[in-house]
Scaffold this motif. Structure first.
Motif, PDB file in Angstrom:
ATOM      1  N   GLN A  82       2.114  -4.059  -6.697  1.00  0.00           N
ATOM      2  CA  GLN A  82       3.159  -4.701  -6.011  1.00  0.00           C
ATOM      3  C   GLN A  82       2.886  -6.098  -5.929  1.00  0.00           C
ATOM      4  O   GLN A  82       3.777  -7.081  -6.059  1.00  0.00           O
ATOM      5  CB  GLN A  82       3.438  -4.231  -4.673  1.00  0.00           C
ATOM      6  N   ARG A  83       1.494  -6.499  -5.632  1.00  0.00           N
ATOM      7  CA  ARG A  83       0.969  -7.686  -5.728  1.00  0.00           C
ATOM      8  C   ARG A  83       1.221  -8.651  -6.824  1.00  0.00           C
ATOM      9  O   ARG A  83       1.483  -9.567  -7.011  1.00  0.00           O
ATOM     10  CB  ARG A  83      -0.474  -7.586  -5.196  1.00  0.00           C
ATOM     11  N   LEU A 111       9.446  -2.545  -2.345  1.00  0.00           N
ATOM     12  CA  LEU A 111       9.314  -4.001  -3.098  1.00  0.00           C
ATOM     13  C   LEU A 111      10.530  -4.475  -3.465  1.00  0.00           C
ATOM     14  O   LEU A 111      10.547  -5.815  -3.208  1.00  0.00           O
ATOM     15  CB  LEU A 111       8.507  -3.828  -4.473  1.00  0.00           C
ATOM     16  N   LYS A 117       8.551   1.600  -4.880  1.00  0.00           N
ATOM     17  CA  LYS A 117       9.478   0.626  -5.604  1.00  0.00           C
ATOM     18  C   LYS A 117      10.552   0.230  -4.909  1.00  0.00           C
ATOM     19  O   LYS A 117      10.920  -1.187  -4.700  1.00  0.00           O
ATOM     20  CB  LYS A 117      10.140   1.547  -6.725  1.00  0.00           C
ATOM     21  N   TRP A 174      11.185  -6.235  -0.282  1.00  0.00           N
ATOM     22  CA  TRP A 174      10.593  -7.513   0.030  1.00  0.00           C
ATOM     23  C   TRP A 174      10.999  -8.733  -0.927  1.00  0.00           C
ATOM     24  O   TRP A 174      11.116  -9.692  -0.300  1.00  0.00           O
ATOM     25  CB  TRP A 174       8.922  -7.262  -0.496  1.00  0.00           C
ATOM     26  N   PRO A 206       0.584  -4.937   0.613  1.00  0.00           N
ATOM     27  CA  PRO A 206       1.091  -4.389  -0.612  1.00  0.00           C
ATOM     28  C   PRO A 206      -0.111  -3.723  -1.438  1.00  0.00           C
ATOM     29  O   PRO A 206      -1.400  -4.293  -1.454  1.00  0.00           O
ATOM     30  CB  PRO A 206       1.689  -5.638  -1.294  1.00  0.00           C
ATOM     31  N   LEU A 264       4.596  -9.374  -7.327  1.00  0.00           N
ATOM     32  CA  LEU A 264       5.197 -10.620  -6.533  1.00  0.00           C
ATOM     33  C   LEU A 264       4.504 -11.906  -7.120  1.00  0.00           C
ATOM     34  O   LEU A 264       5.293 -12.933  -6.944  1.00  0.00           O
ATOM     35  CB  LEU A 264       4.578 -10.262  -5.002  1.00  0.00           C
ATOM     36  N   VAL A 293       5.433 -12.161   1.684  1.00  0.00           N
ATOM     37  CA  VAL A 293       5.221 -10.884   1.948  1.00  0.00           C
ATOM     38  C   VAL A 293       3.927 -10.545   3.352  1.00  0.00           C
ATOM     39  O   VAL A 293       4.137  -9.569   4.223  1.00  0.00           O
ATOM     40  CB  VAL A 293       5.033  -9.672   1.065  1.00  0.00           C
TER      41      VAL A 293
END
Length: 494
Positions: A47-48, A80, A77, A83, A43, A51, A24
């Motif tokens: 989110q990080r 994400l 959301k 991604w 992000p 991932l 990402v």
């Protein structure tokens, strides 16, 4: 023919096969002037974390990596989800995936258009062809084997989302607004993500709108929580959310209201619209410090299994303590063998009363226990009239014996101590209720629960049976002496 630049890009992408966060950061023009991401640095923290966990899960793929995220509104959301799709498709050729949502409108107007937005920004966006229902490889002849589909479903056609098998490669499923996706869809995906030697992952996102169902059971207290990596996100912890709107909600509804819990905090509501026992009451009983009263009677409840997926459950309660003696659960089709197992536990624990669910086939177990000399056994017919008159007016308030027992158990949960048992907690909070023509409380039938995709609450019924009637503690030493004297007299006359 593939260009030199594309060959280099392909090698670069392969390096992110187990590094979704790295992908990402590389694939999109974060902070680049003249792009939609000009003022963005990357992000959000939550989110990080998702991932990173996705990448870590694929490093040791003994089974599908499962991630569940419950959140308030506006946290990103859909971005994400986009991604994750692009990372999965870009870093492993011939990947197969499905994406679905609670409704076709959610999928077609929100989830899938967000993918189009990020595909346009991706450095390798030209690798794929986007349509209204699929993202597939642009390479000739690869569109059928290297693709992700936006799939709608119906409760009568859950097989529409099957077909994920992709042995030796990568397969994934993504659920958006997962709280309202029914049990059958979850089960279909569960069966599809089974290939050995395959990179498998499954992620479910949504607002925690319901107190029951598979999405709820991915989180603490749920029967599937041990298989999922759950995360709950408060909208206020995310930079992109509308803090003024959130402050208005908190002011209007209250910090601890169910409205704020669901739409801001990412927490499940305390009670469903017709949920008989609320989740908070159960959670407090699980967390409560254990209270032991050796003077209280020990009561044993036995719920008899009736169908292949059901199980016989035996639970014990001594006063406010339903925690110290662990439950016994098994699936044995032979009723005589069930009675024998129950008798073993009676001999081990010497309960002051044994209440057995005698409804239907359960009377066979009751009769056999009587034959085996279990003097404390009593069969309970769940459908019989409520007959408790010990100050609670149960006969007035409850339509039948089962509802009455659950009612007494519900009141007990205010002070009692429950074990940290996911299955029991899920059962206690899963049952809905209504009223009959006389305004008496009637619990949801087990068949109706199955229609909602829920299992029979065998564990909850077993504990409820310990509230069938008040029980006084027996003097087992005196009883043993009496039995010994009777045996001695018999021997004298033989």
């Amino acid at each position: 023919m593939q260009s030199k630049a594309d060959r280099g890009l392909e090698r670069k992408m392969a390096g992110y096969r187990r590094d979704a966060l790295g992908f990402v950061g590389f694939a999109f023009p974060w902070g680049k002037p003249g792009t939609p991401l000009e003022g963005e640095s990357g992000p959000e923290t939550w989110q990080r974390e998702v991932l990173e966990r996705l990448g870590e899960g694929l490093c040791s793929p003994e089974e599908a990596t499962r991630i569940a995220v419950a959140s308030g509104h506006g946290i990103g959301k859909s971005a994400l989800v986009a991604w994750i799709i692009l990372w999965a498709m870009s870093t492993c050729p011939d990947t197969r995936g499905i994406v679905t949502a609670n409704t076709e409108a959610q999928l077609r107007t929100k989830t899938w258009p967000e993918l189009a937005k990020w595909l346009r920004l991706a450095v390798n966006g030209h690798w794929f062809t986007y349509t209204s229902s699929a993202l597939q490889s642009a390479l000739p002849g690869r569109g059928r084997t290297w693709r992700v589909d936006a799939v709608t479903w119906s409760e009568n056609n859950t097989e529409a989302i099957a077909g994920l098998h992709n042995k030796g490669k990568r397969a994934f499923a993504l659920f958006d607004e997962a709280s309202a996706i029914p049990e059958g869809v979850w089960e279909t995906v569960e069966g599809a993500l089974t290939d050995g030697g395959t990179e498998l992952f499954w992620a479910a996102f949504g607002n925690p709108t319901r107190t029951t169902g598979r999405f709820r059971e991915c989180f603490a207290g749920g029967r599937f929580a041990h298989r999922w990596q759950p995360q709950q996100i408060d909208s206020r912890s995310v930079s992109m959310t509308n803090k003024a709107q959130i402050a208005t909600w908190v002011h209007d509804y209250g910090e601890d209201s169910d409205f704020v819990r669901v739409r801001v905090k990412g927490e499940f509501p305390r009670a469903g619209t017709m949920q008989f026992i609320d989740s908070e009451r159960v959670e407090q009983a699980v967390a409560r410090e254990l209270f032991k009263d050796p003077t209280s009677a020990l009561v044993m409840g036995v719920d008899i299994a009736r169908q292949g997926e059901d199980q016989t459950v035996i639970r014990f309660r001594r006063g406010l303590d339903a925690r110290s003696i662990p439950a016994v659960k098994f699936r044995i089709p032979d009723l005589m063998a069930v009675a024998g197992r129950v008798m073993e536990l009676v001999n081990s624990h010497e309960p002051d009363a044994v209440f057995v669910d005698g409804t239907g086939i359960g009377w066979g177990v009751v009769d056999r226990l009587n034959q085996l000399g279990c003097s404390t056994v009593r069969g309970i017919d769940f459908g019989s009239s409520a007959d408790r008159t010990d100050g609670s007016e149960a006969a007035v308030r409850y339509a039948n014996k089962r509802a009455e027992m659950w009612g007494h158990m519900k009141e007990w949960c205010k002070f009692g101590c429950l074990p940290a048992d996911r299955s029991l907690s899920a059962d206690l909070t899963a049952v809905d209720y209504g009223y009959d023509a006389s305004d008496a409380i009637r619990l949801e039938r087990k068949d109706d629960m199955r229609k909602r995709g829920l299992a029979s609450p065998d564990d909850g019924d077993a504990l409820a049976l310990t509230f069938a009637y008040p029980v006084e503690r027996r003097n087992w030493e005196d009883e043993r002496r009496i039995q010994e004297k009777l045996a001695l007299r018999k021997r004298r006359y033989l």
